[in-house]
Design a protein around this motif. Structure first.
Motif, PDB file in Angstrom:
ATOM      1  N   ASN A 112      10.603  63.291 -12.852  1.00  0.00           N
ATOM      2  CA  ASN A 112      10.493  64.439 -11.966  1.00  0.00           C
ATOM      3  C   ASN A 112      10.442  65.703 -12.828  1.00  0.00           C
ATOM      4  O   ASN A 112      11.414  66.022 -13.518  1.00  0.00           O
ATOM      5  CB  ASN A 112      11.689  64.500 -11.008  1.00  0.00           C
TER       6      ASN A 112
ATOM      7  N   VAL B 237      11.701  67.584  -5.247  1.00  0.00           N
ATOM      8  CA  VAL B 237      12.761  66.675  -5.700  1.00  0.00           C
ATOM      9  C   VAL B 237      13.183  65.711  -4.591  1.00  0.00           C
ATOM     10  O   VAL B 237      14.110  64.914  -4.778  1.00  0.00           O
ATOM     11  CB  VAL B 237      13.995  67.455  -6.226  1.00  0.00           C
TER      12      VAL B 237
ATOM     13  N   THR C 118      11.612  63.287  -3.779  1.00  0.00           N
ATOM     14  CA  THR C 118      11.176  61.955  -4.216  1.00  0.00           C
ATOM     15  C   THR C 118      12.316  61.175  -4.874  1.00  0.00           C
ATOM     16  O   THR C 118      12.225  59.954  -5.000  1.00  0.00           O
ATOM     17  CB  THR C 118      10.010  62.077  -5.201  1.00  0.00           C
TER      18      THR C 118
ATOM     19  N   GLY D 159      18.752  62.398 -10.695  1.00  0.00           N
ATOM     20  CA  GLY D 159      18.169  63.615 -11.267  1.00  0.00           C
ATOM     21  C   GLY D 159      19.195  64.563 -11.839  1.00  0.00           C
ATOM     22  O   GLY D 159      18.833  65.596 -12.392  1.00  0.00           O
TER      23      GLY D 159
END
Length: 232
Positions: free
Chosen positions: A57, A183, A185, A206
């Protein structure tokens, strides 16, 4: 060739080799930094830190990497007209995405239209921040619009505006903000209990902490890279 001359030649060659070896890390480091800016999501990270999903990402990786860079930027006075235009652009982008309520966006537009503002900005490690501050000398109050965004993409990673009240649902704003940032995802988002006026969400993959809240006369939303134990 005499031994003395040969010795001199050898000394010069060795000196050149040493200088070259000292220059290589600098040049290589600059190339790596340039490559990371263009391909941040594909760079190897030590196992146990940022996950593979997080590395893929772009924003999560950029924020993660920025977490370990030194703070070298200095916030300085800026052109009020230009700063106002930049913050208005960010306001409209967030409002269009549904991350910022129409009520907060309206208040921001009003503040940014006020003359005589004090403004400042800073560029640091690929991120820009700007402040538009208007003071009311009669009652001693002030109104502020602040934002930070990624220089490369323009994505707003922090936004704050003075507001009298906020009636929008922060949970809805937070979900819209995730999509705006790209984000959403990440597959492991968890949400804190929160309140009617504040919501917080966390992704371990993340290492991202995201919030959307109204508190003390201010509507604020943002995202930052943090370790799990560092998140509130």
């Amino acid at each position: 060739m005499s031994k003395r001359k040969a010795g001199r030649v050898g000394f010069v060659a060795a000196s050149l080799l040493c200088l070259l070896s000292l220059a290589l890390p600098y040049g290589y480091g600059k190339e790596i930094d340039r490559w990371l800016q263009d391909n941040g999501g594909n760079w190897y990270v030590q196992p146990g830190t940022l996950s593979a999903e997080g590395q893929q990402n772009p924003l999560a990786y950029a924020l993660y990497r920025n977490r370990f860079l030194a703070d070298t930027g200095i916030e300085t006075s800026s052109d009020a007209e230009q700063t106002g235009k930049q913050l208005l652009e960010k306001t409209e982008a967030l409002a269009e995405a549904g991350a910022l309520s129409q009520q907060a966006a309206k208040q921001a537009r009003s503040i940014l239209a006020e003359p005589g503002a004090q403004t400042s900005s800073k560029i640091e490690n690929g991120f820009v921040s700007a402040t538009y501050w208007v003071a009311d000398e009669e009652d001693g109050t002030s109104e502020v619009v602040r934002a930070s965004w990624q220089e490369k993409t323009g994505l707003v990673t922090f936004y704050s505006v003075s507001t009298d009240k906020e009636t929008a649902n922060p949970a809805e704003g937070m979900e819209a903000y995730k999509k705006y940032l790209g984000v959403d995802t990440l597959t492991d988002w968890t949400r804190s209990s929160g309140t009617e006026q504040s919501q917080y969400s966390w992704s371990q993959a993340g290492q991202l902490y995201l919030f959307c809240q109204w508190e003390n006369g201010r509507t604020t939303l943002g995202v930052s890279s943090r370790e799990l134990e560092a998140a509130p």
